[in-house]
Design an enzyme around this catalytic site. Structure first.
Site, short mmCIF file in Angstrom:
data_model
loop_
_atom_site.label_atom_id
_atom_site.label_comp_id
_atom_site.label_asym_id
_atom_site.label_seq_id
_atom_site.Cartn_x
_atom_site.Cartn_y
_atom_site.Cartn_z
N ASP A 1 -27.69 -17.23 29.13
CA ASP A 1 -26.51 -17.78 28.47
C ASP A 1 -25.35 -16.77 28.50
OD1 ASP A 1 -25.21 -19.81 27.04
OD2 ASP A 1 -25.73 -18.92 25.10
N HIS B 1 -21.18 -25.54 23.04
CA HIS B 1 -21.38 -24.20 22.48
C HIS B 1 -20.86 -24.22 21.05
CE1 HIS B 1 -22.50 -21.64 26.02
NE2 HIS B 1 -22.30 -22.83 26.56
N GLY B 2 -21.39 -23.31 20.22
CA GLY B 2 -21.00 -23.34 18.82
C GLY B 2 -21.61 -24.55 18.14
N THR C 1 -26.49 -19.14 15.52
CA THR C 1 -26.03 -18.63 14.21
C THR C 1 -26.88 -19.14 13.05
OG1 THR C 1 -23.78 -18.32 14.99
CG2 THR C 1 -24.05 -18.60 12.63
#
Ligand code: 13P
Length: 317
Positions: free
Chosen positions: A82, A209-210, A234
């Site tokens: 990634d 993403h995120g 996260t």
């Protein structure tokens, strides 16, 4: 067999309206939690090795364990590098056992992003590996994962995305439509109209993403508009850290094993939740019957063949 071609996996997700989780892993607790969650949910899964984390663990050291876990899983698994930032890092990732690579030149100009990603795609495709590109830029919010993605996000433009995919040959595209790496700041506003336009023009699996911290409704709408892979780190990092903090209350001088107790279990439960939310739970069997198994790349060089017949040479391979 369970190590499979990520292109087949994502195409199945894309055409059946669900998304596969690409979970960032940084140690064996994460690895075991991800794979056991996938097995428990009968879900396909992507093991994400994130280049910006390599300062915290040895990529070369962990990869034999990652490959072993993937090959021994009973659900389809892909191993993905990634946010790789160079051709050399993509070559290294494939040599170490990744069967999918992301080339992240999203901070470069449009032509440079195309040139660098095309270069990686040519090499990776020749090795049978899948390729993800990124157009636009997903910046950082807050929390551990945010610092690596400084500055404001830049949204992906649909027309540019079409030209980008045609010229680079990427198999899937990471898009910027309002998410941030790290913690989301309040309720994230997502540009679904933009995502729909990109999806209508491209018709290939899109990557988010995120992916930590969105609502059930947002995930559902994202998937209906072409998101087939959701990256998540996260939330996992925060849950692991919370478990450790609670183990230290009250601080009774616990050792390492007691301090880390429950980390794997809490990670596994969160990952299971994601697999149900994103619709990948229960999809493993369908994918296994139609995915190409991953074959490691081997080059055989035979020399000094003077006086040796073609048949004898072929027998050496
Ligand atoms: P989060 O920081 O939202 O978990 O996203 C991770 C990610 O997109 C890695 O590529």
């Amino acid at each position: 067999m369970p190590l499979v071609d990520m292109r087949d996996m994502l195409n199945h997700a894309y055409h059946n309206n669900y998304a596969v989780g690409g979970f960032g892993l940084i140690n064996l607790d994460f690895l075991e939690a991800i794979v056991t969650a996938a097995e428990h949910c009968r879900s396909p899964v992507i093991l994400n090795l994130v280049e910006s984390h390599f300062e915290h663990f040895d990529f070369g050291l962990i990869m034999p364990a990652v490959e072993h876990a993937a090959r021994n899983a009973t659900v389809p698994v892909a191993i993905h590098s990634d946010h790789g930032t160079s051709h050399a890092s993509a070559v290294r990732a494939i040599n170490l056992g990744c069967n999918s690579v992301m080339m992240d030149a999203s901070l470069e100009s449009f032509p440079v992003n195309i040139t660098q990603t095309r270069h990686v795609a040519d090499m990776a495709h020749a090795c049978g590996a899948a390729v993800e590109g990124e157009l636009g830029y997903v910046g950082g919010g807050e929390g551990e994962n945010a610092a690596k993605y400084p500055g404001e996000g830049v949204y992906t433009a649909a027309e540019e995305a079409k030209a980008y995919v045609e010229r680079t040959g990427v198999d899937c595209l990471a898009v910027s439509i309002g998410t941030v790496h790290g913690r989301q700041r309040g309720r994230t506003k997502l540009d679904f109209g933009r995502l729909k336009r990109i999806n209508d023009m491209l018709g290939i699996p899109l990557v988010l993403h995120g992916g930590s911290g969105l609502t059930e409704e947002q995930y559902h709408k994202l998937i209906l508009n072409g998101i087939a892979k959701i990256n998540c780190y996260t939330e996992l990092s925060d849950i692991a850290a919370r478990t450790i903090r609670s183990n230290l209350q009250p601080d009774t001088g616990k050792g390492y094993i007691e301090t880390m107790l429950g980390v794997r279990d809490s990670l596994r439960e969160q990952i299971k939740l994601c697999m149900h939310l994103w619709g990948s739970a229960g999809r493993a069997a369908e994918i296994l019957v139609q995915c190409r198994p991953w074959q490691p790349v081997e080059h055989v060089i035979i020399y000094n063949t003077e006086g040796v017949s073609t048949q004898q040479v072929e027998a050496m391979c």
